[in-house]
Design a protein around this motif. Structure first.
Motif, PDB file in Angstrom:
ATOM      1  N   PHE A  89       0.834  -1.201   0.000  1.00  0.00           N
ATOM      2  CA  PHE A  89       0.000   0.000   0.000  1.00  0.00           C
ATOM      3  C   PHE A  89       0.871   1.254   0.000  1.00  0.00           C
ATOM      4  N   SER A  90       1.881   1.283   0.869  1.00  0.00           N
ATOM      5  CA  SER A  90       2.786   2.431   0.943  1.00  0.00           C
ATOM      6  C   SER A  90       3.549   2.616  -0.363  1.00  0.00           C
ATOM      7  N   ASP A  91       4.036   1.511  -0.931  1.00  0.00           N
ATOM      8  CA  ASP A  91       4.757   1.594  -2.215  1.00  0.00           C
ATOM      9  C   ASP A  91       3.855   2.171  -3.302  1.00  0.00           C
ATOM     10  N   MET A  92       2.606   1.726  -3.336  1.00  0.00           N
ATOM     11  CA  MET A  92       1.675   2.228  -4.337  1.00  0.00           C
ATOM     12  C   MET A  92       1.446   3.731  -4.144  1.00  0.00           C
ATOM     13  N   LEU A  93       1.253   4.157  -2.895  1.00  0.00           N
ATOM     14  CA  LEU A  93       0.996   5.572  -2.634  1.00  0.00           C
ATOM     15  C   LEU A  93       2.214   6.441  -2.930  1.00  0.00           C
ATOM     16  N   ASN A  94       3.420   5.855  -2.954  1.00  0.00           N
ATOM     17  CA  ASN A  94       4.608   6.624  -3.317  1.00  0.00           C
ATOM     18  C   ASN A  94       4.476   7.198  -4.722  1.00  0.00           C
ATOM     19  N   ASP A  95       3.713   6.508  -5.575  1.00  0.00           N
ATOM     20  CA  ASP A  95       3.476   7.026  -6.928  1.00  0.00           C
ATOM     21  C   ASP A  95       2.672   8.316  -6.901  1.00  0.00           C
ATOM     22  N   ALA A  96       1.957   8.554  -5.798  1.00  0.00           N
ATOM     23  CA  ALA A  96       1.153   9.771  -5.676  1.00  0.00           C
ATOM     24  C   ALA A  96       1.900  10.872  -4.931  1.00  0.00           C
ATOM     25  N   GLY A 100       1.971  15.988  -3.751  1.00  0.00           N
ATOM     26  CA  GLY A 100       2.382  16.877  -2.669  1.00  0.00           C
ATOM     27  C   GLY A 100       1.429  16.923  -1.496  1.00  0.00           C
ATOM     28  N   ASP A 101       0.687  15.852  -1.257  1.00  0.00           N
ATOM     29  CA  ASP A 101      -0.276  15.836  -0.149  1.00  0.00           C
ATOM     30  C   ASP A 101       0.184  14.825   0.885  1.00  0.00           C
ATOM     31  N   ALA A 102       0.787  15.306   1.957  1.00  0.00           N
ATOM     32  CA  ALA A 102       1.294  14.425   3.006  1.00  0.00           C
ATOM     33  C   ALA A 102       0.163  13.709   3.747  1.00  0.00           C
ATOM     34  N   ARG A 103      -1.060  14.220   3.628  1.00  0.00           N
ATOM     35  CA  ARG A 103      -2.198  13.619   4.333  1.00  0.00           C
ATOM     36  C   ARG A 103      -3.030  12.695   3.451  1.00  0.00           C
ATOM     37  N   LEU A 104      -2.549  12.379   2.253  1.00  0.00           N
ATOM     38  CA  LEU A 104      -3.341  11.565   1.327  1.00  0.00           C
ATOM     39  C   LEU A 104      -3.738  10.231   1.950  1.00  0.00           C
ATOM     40  N   ARG A 105      -2.786   9.531   2.533  1.00  0.00           N
ATOM     41  CA  ARG A 105      -3.080   8.219   3.145  1.00  0.00           C
ATOM     42  C   ARG A 105      -4.158   8.354   4.209  1.00  0.00           C
ATOM     43  N   GLU A 106      -4.037   9.363   5.047  1.00  0.00           N
ATOM     44  CA  GLU A 106      -5.019   9.589   6.101  1.00  0.00           C
ATOM     45  C   GLU A 106      -6.384   9.941   5.512  1.00  0.00           C
ATOM     46  N   ASP A 159      -8.660  11.952  -7.032  1.00  0.00           N
ATOM     47  CA  ASP A 159      -8.432  12.939  -5.986  1.00  0.00           C
ATOM     48  C   ASP A 159      -8.687  14.323  -6.549  1.00  0.00           C
ATOM     49  N   LYS A 160      -9.615  15.008  -5.931  1.00  0.00           N
ATOM     50  CA  LYS A 160      -9.977  16.362  -6.354  1.00  0.00           C
ATOM     51  C   LYS A 160     -10.297  16.395  -7.841  1.00  0.00           C
ATOM     52  N   CYS A 161     -11.099  15.415  -8.262  1.00  0.00           N
ATOM     53  CA  CYS A 161     -11.642  15.324  -9.624  1.00  0.00           C
ATOM     54  C   CYS A 161     -10.631  14.860 -10.671  1.00  0.00           C
ATOM     55  N   GLN A 162      -9.418  14.566 -10.275  1.00  0.00           N
ATOM     56  CA  GLN A 162      -8.400  14.082 -11.203  1.00  0.00           C
ATOM     57  C   GLN A 162      -8.197  12.583 -11.006  1.00  0.00           C
TER      58      GLN A 162
END
Length: 197
Positions: A89-96, A100-106, A159-162
């Protein structure tokens, strides 16, 4: 009921079950003195889920994603935490990270999450997980496929329509995600959040 309240109820019930399952200290001491290793190594039985389905009883991956990757309440001490799924999960989110959103996972873990579904893809069996931001599930949502054989996860983030594709996904898997979980932004939300009006 909110997830934090439910998590604390579950934690309390599991702690109570573990305490009740332990033999009295004098029995453990007597067994140890007599060299009875089997009697000393008493483990508390696993807490039974309230309404376990066949899949839940046989596969630990048949649960909500936040259970596997650790939620805000219990983190890596969650009873169903799985370090391998958390890493994927963390590796996948690294692509995001470029977002620039440090709170994306949360944010994507704050909303309702259905249990993972075992699905068949051209590349083999995968687990499909969904997560979204509380009160904005059609604007910020994640649909991910986890491959237990390789320990990798990839998926689609809105995320945010994108729309962003995270991790390496073949076209067939992207089509399958789009089929099972189409992007659905209401006209009102699109006007309010996507067009800048």
């Amino acid at each position: 009921m909110n997830r934090i309240f439910l998590a604390s109820l579950l934690s309390g019930a599991m702690l109570l079950a573990a305490c009740q399952a332990q033999p009295p200290a004098d029995q453990v001491a007597d067994a140890a003195a007599q060299g009875d290793a089997a009697a000393v190594a008493v483990d508390a039985p696993a807490a039974e889920p309230a309404a376990a389905t066949g899949a839940e009883a046989t596969d630990p991956l048949a649960t909500e994603l936040f259970n596997l990757v650790g939620d805000a309440v219990c983190g890596k001490t969650c009873p169903q935490y799985d370090a391998r799924v958390d890493k994927a999960f963390s590796d996948m989110l690294n692509d995001a990270a470029s977002l620039g959103d440090a709170r994306l996972r949360e944010r994507i873990g704050s909303g309702p999450q259905p249990q993972g579904e075992r699905i068949q893809t051209a590349a083999g069996e995968r687990w499909l997980y969904r997560a979204c931001q509380a009160h904005q599930c059609n604007l910020t949502t994640l649909v991910a496929l986890y491959d237990p054989a390789t320990g990798r996860m990839a998926g689609r983030l809105v995320d945010k329509c994108q729309v962003y594709w995270l991790g390496a996904l073949p076209a067939e898997a992207m089509d399958r995600i789009s089929e099972l979980a189409p992007v659905q932004i209401s006209d009102e939300d699109y006007t309010a959040f996507c067009t800048g009006n």
